[in-house]
Design a protein around this motif. Structure first.
Motif, mmCIF file in Angstrom:
data_model
loop_
_atom_site.group_PDB
_atom_site.id
_atom_site.type_symbol
_atom_site.label_atom_id
_atom_site.label_comp_id
_atom_site.label_asym_id
_atom_site.label_seq_id
_atom_site.Cartn_x
_atom_site.Cartn_y
_atom_site.Cartn_z
ATOM 1 N N GLN A 50 -36.407 -49.819 -61.514
ATOM 2 C CA GLN A 50 -35.670 -51.002 -61.929
ATOM 3 C C GLN A 50 -34.216 -50.905 -61.465
ATOM 4 N N ILE A 51 -33.594 -52.066 -61.291
ATOM 5 C CA ILE A 51 -32.227 -52.141 -60.759
ATOM 6 C C ILE A 51 -31.383 -53.008 -61.685
ATOM 7 N N LYS A 52 -30.191 -52.514 -62.011
ATOM 8 C CA LYS A 52 -29.229 -53.323 -62.752
ATOM 9 C C LYS A 52 -28.419 -54.141 -61.734
ATOM 10 N N VAL A 53 -28.386 -55.441 -61.912
ATOM 11 C CA VAL A 53 -27.614 -56.324 -61.033
ATOM 12 C C VAL A 53 -26.493 -56.955 -61.842
ATOM 13 N N VAL A 54 -25.267 -56.830 -61.344
ATOM 14 C CA VAL A 54 -24.105 -57.411 -62.006
ATOM 15 C C VAL A 54 -23.492 -58.457 -61.080
ATOM 16 N N VAL A 55 -23.337 -59.676 -61.588
ATOM 17 C CA VAL A 55 -22.676 -60.752 -60.841
ATOM 18 C C VAL A 55 -21.286 -60.938 -61.435
ATOM 19 N N ALA A 56 -20.254 -60.835 -60.582
ATOM 20 C CA ALA A 56 -18.878 -60.876 -61.073
ATOM 21 C C ALA A 56 -18.052 -61.905 -60.318
ATOM 22 N N HIS A 57 -17.032 -62.392 -60.981
ATOM 23 C CA HIS A 57 -16.048 -63.278 -60.367
ATOM 24 C C HIS A 57 -14.705 -62.944 -61.003
ATOM 25 N N LEU A 58 -13.939 -62.083 -60.354
ATOM 26 C CA LEU A 58 -12.681 -61.630 -60.915
ATOM 27 C C LEU A 58 -11.589 -62.683 -60.729
ATOM 28 N N LYS A 59 -10.510 -62.499 -61.469
ATOM 29 C CA LYS A 59 -9.381 -63.432 -61.446
ATOM 30 C C LYS A 59 -8.877 -63.631 -60.027
ATOM 31 N N SER A 60 -8.572 -64.881 -59.685
ATOM 32 C CA SER A 60 -8.143 -65.210 -58.327
ATOM 33 C C SER A 60 -6.711 -64.765 -58.077
ATOM 34 N N HIS B 296 -17.970 -50.545 -67.848
ATOM 35 C CA HIS B 296 -19.400 -50.874 -67.992
ATOM 36 C C HIS B 296 -20.239 -50.114 -66.962
ATOM 37 N N LEU B 297 -19.748 -50.037 -65.725
ATOM 38 C CA LEU B 297 -20.497 -49.346 -64.674
ATOM 39 C C LEU B 297 -20.612 -47.852 -64.960
ATOM 40 N N ASN B 298 -19.543 -47.261 -65.477
ATOM 41 C CA ASN B 298 -19.611 -45.842 -65.838
ATOM 42 C C ASN B 298 -20.738 -45.593 -66.833
ATOM 43 N N LYS B 299 -20.869 -46.497 -67.797
ATOM 44 C CA LYS B 299 -21.915 -46.350 -68.802
ATOM 45 C C LYS B 299 -23.304 -46.465 -68.180
ATOM 46 N N MET B 300 -23.446 -47.322 -67.176
ATOM 47 C CA MET B 300 -24.732 -47.484 -66.503
ATOM 48 C C MET B 300 -25.065 -46.294 -65.601
ATOM 49 N N GLN C 129 -29.851 -44.438 -62.457
ATOM 50 C CA GLN C 129 -29.934 -45.899 -62.487
ATOM 51 C C GLN C 129 -29.410 -46.504 -61.191
ATOM 52 N N ALA C 130 -30.223 -47.342 -60.576
ATOM 53 C CA ALA C 130 -29.779 -48.085 -59.385
ATOM 54 C C ALA C 130 -29.001 -49.317 -59.836
ATOM 55 N N VAL C 131 -27.850 -49.571 -59.189
ATOM 56 C CA VAL C 131 -26.979 -50.676 -59.578
ATOM 57 C C VAL C 131 -26.498 -51.415 -58.340
ATOM 58 N N VAL C 132 -26.492 -52.742 -58.422
ATOM 59 C CA VAL C 132 -25.905 -53.590 -57.389
ATOM 60 C C VAL C 132 -24.887 -54.503 -58.063
ATOM 61 N N VAL C 133 -23.661 -54.525 -57.544
ATOM 62 C CA VAL C 133 -22.609 -55.424 -58.025
ATOM 63 C C VAL C 133 -22.300 -56.407 -56.904
ATOM 64 N N MET C 134 -22.295 -57.679 -57.212
ATOM 65 C CA MET C 134 -22.003 -58.655 -56.166
ATOM 66 C C MET C 134 -21.214 -59.823 -56.739
ATOM 67 N N ILE D 290 -20.778 -57.196 -51.776
ATOM 68 C CA ILE D 290 -21.978 -56.629 -52.383
ATOM 69 C C ILE D 290 -21.799 -55.113 -52.353
ATOM 70 N N LEU D 291 -21.782 -54.516 -53.523
ATOM 71 C CA LEU D 291 -21.576 -53.077 -53.687
ATOM 72 C C LEU D 291 -22.842 -52.477 -54.302
ATOM 73 N N PHE D 292 -23.124 -51.216 -53.981
ATOM 74 C CA PHE D 292 -24.372 -50.646 -54.467
ATOM 75 C C PHE D 292 -24.245 -49.152 -54.706
ATOM 76 N N SER D 293 -25.046 -48.656 -55.625
ATOM 77 C CA SER D 293 -25.013 -47.248 -56.017
ATOM 78 C C SER D 293 -25.717 -46.382 -54.984
ATOM 79 N N GLU D 294 -25.676 -45.062 -55.215
ATOM 80 C CA GLU D 294 -26.199 -44.101 -54.248
ATOM 81 C C GLU D 294 -27.697 -44.267 -53.983
#
Length: 352
Positions: free
Chosen positions: A155-165, A207-211, A217-222, A290-294
């Protein structure tokens, strides 16, 4: 060979016709809305990806209508929520059968302490620092997905983010109380926007540190991170893991909490030196990532998926009418390029 693909797509204020998004913006007419839906559907069909993260989404209904116009509504599960007044949201779509558990919009973690007390030695500034931020400007969305093939894929954790402009924070009220700052509100507002963006990145990193910490755990942040690949805020998220550049190197074999950048991976193997997703005042920048874990890094001992390629759909940034000749004149469908990344399922020998 089984493949897995992700995309991040800034929708540029996708809202129903006649409905308010930002209070300073004019609602879409029916013709403008129809043109926006046609163009969005066109991009969705071009992408052909498994998981898509969306930014600047106001109306779940509008996103569903775009998928319906593309003939893809039955093929995807859409995770979205209606935006409250003035608060744009992120969303996600995944092929049917991929979503696991219940997705959640993240809140600021309780560990986010942005305070620095007065320095106790000559090497530290004497001033104290305190930043009080209580909410994300756009709360990130976290979902758990599983590739449809192969069945043994993790399973993969996917995080969708939109940081302050980067847009300067509005200091109209402050300038009325303190007229002496009026000539400097743009500089001060830009500084505050940078502080908020960095604070949100730090919160997401918690949050990512906790994951990731001490897990497989496989993680993708985009998403639209509103800064470049090697900016302070983006590297705060990635923690700048090592990349392996030659055969004898052991770099990248292990990176417990680091996130690798699709843009960096593509640049290491490409002869092209231009990659951008946004144009402002003729300056080309890469704000969408798009960022991803090892588990997705080619040279990691914990690799399950191997980086295949990254594609950027950005032709529309030069063509205000998009690709549809029926589009409404002078309407730019999105002011961001769309980023797609493809991985091959190819576990490292030690994980087979």
């Amino acid at each position: 060979m089984a493949k897995l693909s992700f995309a991040t797509f800034n929708l540029r204020n996708l809202q129903l016709p006649g409905e308010v998004y930002y209070t300073t913006s004019r609602p879409y007419t029916r013709d403008e809305y129809d043109a926006k839906i046609r163009w969005t559907a066109h991009i969705l069909k071009e992408l052909k990806v498994d998981v898509i993260g969306f930014q600047e989404l106001w109306s779940p209904q509008a996103l569903e209508e775009a998928f319906d116009a593309a003939g893809m509504l039955r093929d995807y599960d859409i995770v979205a929520r209606k935006a409250p007044a003035g608060k744009v949201q992120v969303g996600l779509a995944a092929r049917k059968g991929m979503l696991k558990d219940t997705p959640e919009w993240l809140e600021l973690p309780e560990e986010l302490l942005l305070k620095k007390y007065r320095g106790s030695n000559d090497d530290e500034p004497e001033e104290e620092i305190s930043v009080d931020i209580r909410k994300y400007s756009r709360p990130p969305l976290c979902a758990t997905i599983k590739a449809l093939s192969p069945k043994k894929a993790p399973q993969i954790k996917v995080v969708v983010a939109h940081l302050k402009s980067k847009r300067p924070t509005d200091l109209y009220r402050e300038a009325r109380k303190h007229p002496e700052i009026k000539p400097h509100t743009e500089a001060l507002g830009s500084a505050l926007s940078t502080i908020r963006r960095a604070s949100e990145a730090a919160a997401l990193r918690i949050h990512l540190n906790k994951m990731l910490k001490d897990t497989d755990q496989a993680v993708v942040v985009m998403g639209d991170l509103n800064d470049s690949t090697l900016s302070t805020t983006t590297t705060l998220l990635t923690e700048q893991p090592p990349y392996r550049l030659f055969e004898a190197s052991t770099a990248g074999r292990k990176s417990d909490t680091g996130l690798y950048s699709a843009a960096m991976m593509q640049q290491y193997r490409s002869l092209r030196d231009v990659y951008f997703t946004h144009i402002f005042k003729n300056q080309m920048e890469s704000l969408d990532h798009i960022l991803f874990s090892e588990q997705f890094y080619d040279h990691s001992d914990k690799r399950r998926w191997s980086f295949h390629e990254m594609l950027v759909f950005n032709d529309h940034l030069f063509a205000p009418h998009g690709h549809d000749p029926e589009d409404v004149p002078n309407m730019l469908p999105s002011d961001h390029g769309v980023v797609k990344v493809v991985f091959d399922h190819k576990p490292a020998k030690k994980t087979e």
